[in-house]
Design a protein around this motif. Sequence first.
Motif, PDB file in Angstrom:
ATOM      1  N   VAL A   1      38.920  32.162  44.718  1.00 48.05           N
ATOM      2  CA  VAL A   1      40.248  32.720  44.548  1.00 48.05           C
ATOM      3  C   VAL A   1      40.483  33.791  45.601  1.00 48.05           C
ATOM      4  O   VAL A   1      39.553  34.308  46.216  1.00 48.05           O
ATOM      5  N   ARG A   2      41.750  34.119  45.797  1.00 43.34           N
ATOM      6  CA  ARG A   2      42.107  35.052  46.849  1.00 43.34           C
ATOM      7  C   ARG A   2      41.917  36.499  46.393  1.00 43.34           C
ATOM      8  O   ARG A   2      41.926  36.808  45.223  1.00 43.34           O
ATOM      9  N   THR A   3      41.786  37.389  47.339  1.00 44.96           N
ATOM     10  CA  THR A   3      41.803  38.814  47.072  1.00 44.96           C
ATOM     11  C   THR A   3      42.951  39.434  47.851  1.00 44.96           C
ATOM     12  O   THR A   3      43.467  38.850  48.799  1.00 44.96           O
ATOM     13  N   ALA A   4      43.366  40.617  47.412  1.00 42.11           N
ATOM     14  CA  ALA A   4      44.498  41.292  48.047  1.00 42.11           C
ATOM     15  C   ALA A   4      44.047  41.909  49.362  1.00 42.11           C
ATOM     16  O   ALA A   4      43.352  42.928  49.381  1.00 42.11           O
TER      17      ALA A   4
ATOM     18  N   GLN B   1      50.690  39.996  34.124  1.00 51.31           N
ATOM     19  CA  GLN B   1      50.345  38.565  34.185  1.00 51.31           C
ATOM     20  C   GLN B   1      51.428  37.726  33.506  1.00 51.31           C
ATOM     21  O   GLN B   1      51.833  36.669  34.020  1.00 51.31           O
ATOM     22  N   LEU B   2      51.890  38.204  32.360  1.00 46.69           N
ATOM     23  CA  LEU B   2      52.941  37.471  31.641  1.00 46.69           C
ATOM     24  C   LEU B   2      54.231  37.433  32.455  1.00 46.69           C
ATOM     25  O   LEU B   2      54.897  36.389  32.546  1.00 46.69           O
ATOM     26  N   LEU B   3      54.584  38.571  33.055  1.00 47.47           N
ATOM     27  CA  LEU B   3      55.814  38.616  33.851  1.00 47.47           C
ATOM     28  C   LEU B   3      55.723  37.738  35.095  1.00 47.47           C
ATOM     29  O   LEU B   3      56.717  37.119  35.499  1.00 47.47           O
ATOM     30  N   LEU B   4      54.535  37.679  35.699  1.00 46.03           N
ATOM     31  CA  LEU B   4      54.377  36.830  36.882  1.00 46.03           C
ATOM     32  C   LEU B   4      54.477  35.355  36.498  1.00 46.03           C
ATOM     33  O   LEU B   4      55.049  34.546  37.237  1.00 46.03           O
ATOM     34  N   TYR B   5      53.941  34.998  35.332  1.00 47.77           N
ATOM     35  CA  TYR B   5      54.116  33.621  34.837  1.00 47.77           C
ATOM     36  C   TYR B   5      55.603  33.335  34.609  1.00 47.77           C
ATOM     37  O   TYR B   5      56.111  32.274  35.004  1.00 47.77           O
TER      38      TYR B   5
ATOM     39  N   MET C   1      41.137  35.808  36.210  1.00 51.98           N
ATOM     40  CA  MET C   1      42.415  35.364  35.663  1.00 51.98           C
ATOM     41  C   MET C   1      43.256  34.609  36.688  1.00 51.98           C
ATOM     42  O   MET C   1      44.102  33.799  36.319  1.00 51.98           O
ATOM     43  N   GLN C   2      43.037  34.839  37.973  1.00 55.26           N
ATOM     44  CA  GLN C   2      43.768  34.042  38.967  1.00 55.26           C
ATOM     45  C   GLN C   2      43.392  32.570  38.839  1.00 55.26           C
ATOM     46  O   GLN C   2      44.263  31.690  38.854  1.00 55.26           O
TER      47      GLN C   2
ATOM     48  N   ASN D   1      54.282  28.321  41.900  1.00 56.64           N
ATOM     49  CA  ASN D   1      53.089  29.071  41.524  1.00 56.64           C
ATOM     50  C   ASN D   1      53.003  30.379  42.334  1.00 56.64           C
ATOM     51  O   ASN D   1      52.862  30.356  43.549  1.00 56.64           O
ATOM     52  N   LEU D   2      53.075  31.506  41.623  1.00 56.03           N
ATOM     53  CA  LEU D   2      53.028  32.816  42.275  1.00 56.03           C
ATOM     54  C   LEU D   2      51.748  33.585  41.954  1.00 56.03           C
ATOM     55  O   LEU D   2      51.666  34.787  42.216  1.00 56.03           O
ATOM     56  N   PHE D   3      50.750  32.905  41.421  1.00 53.86           N
ATOM     57  CA  PHE D   3      49.583  33.619  40.919  1.00 53.86           C
ATOM     58  C   PHE D   3      48.687  34.187  42.031  1.00 53.86           C
ATOM     59  O   PHE D   3      47.764  34.956  41.752  1.00 53.86           O
TER      60      PHE D   3
END
Length: 377
Positions: A21-24, A122-126, A149-150, A135-137
């Motif tokens: 998964v990606r990191t910031a 997380q809920l708002l991004l979903y 969680m990503q 998909n914006l995760f």
Amino acid sequence: MGLSWYQYASRLPLAMNLGKVRTATAPLPAQDQKTVEQIKQETHAHNRDNIDRTRAYLSFYQKHPQVHWALLAHLVSRNAGWSMTDLRGELLPRLLRTKEQQDYFSFLERGNWLIFHDAYPQLLLYEESVRRQTNLFYLLPHLGVSTFMQAIWNHFWKTTDKELLAIALIINEQNYLEEQLMKDSSYQNSVVRTIPFALQELLQLNLILFPQRKVVDEQGSFLQLVGERVFHFASLPERIRLGKRLYSLLFGGANRQEAAYAWAMEQPHTGSRKDYWPHLFHDVNDTVPGKSYQVKLMNCQLRQGAKRLFSPTLRQVWRPIHHEPPKALDWYKNKGDVWHVLTRMEETAFAAEMNEVYCQALAKIEWAVAARTRLLG
């Protein structure tokens, strides 16, 4: 709610992708940066106190019932609010010193705040992903959310695996709580290791209750309490097992979530236990100050002439407090593989009738208060 072979096999790709998964790192494009900032602002606006958090969870579940965890979080958050107001209600102030009441409130409030701070973005991004149909995760690391969680949200986006998402959120939030709260030395010394904290477990006062509106016939309905006892709250594995059992209790049987949701929709959360048992609790204190405590209950009914137990609303007794930002860390980087925890369901939770259990807990604490009153004169 155990896994079938098909379900298990379908989740194998997720297990292999947890580390991919990606990191910031790189700066975000303007639109993505705007989305991140809006989510942070909205989370902050709803994270004022337990009342606002609890309401926000339910509002989200109304719009997205496929995210089971939101209803579970709403009901557990109600219980956190009841525990907060118990500290200023009829009974516990007679057993706990003022500093102990404040320490316990700070512990409960910090935990409630932390979980919302981590989970609600997380809920708002979903929700935003659904709105844009994309998909914006990949933005989760920019919101401080674990790499674990990503992978989970990406899996949910493809499969709509409701059960796995709920279990993953339970695992994530309890690990987050462990790093941010339970390992904090100030809370260890003021709450977790104290005699009153252990006393609550010994007296079985720690109960999580889910009121459920049960329809009898077209003429009426009644309110049933189901739930679980809380043992060994300081143990991370036990908290995760408890969360799984609560999820199974709520979503593992026909119409259980509908009954709990029906009650939640009809009864706004105030923090007072009057919300579910107004025949025993009142948000107005009718007790004459200065008098020694007289036991009020017998067989879960008020004794003749007794006034209802005082259970204030949250905003009557606790003001919003300022929270320091959480530590910048990713719990998953230090945990390794949690695959076995994610896929192993706990034993099936039965819809245990908690009315009698809760009545017994109330009786125990009442007699403890009465005994202390007699000892102290």
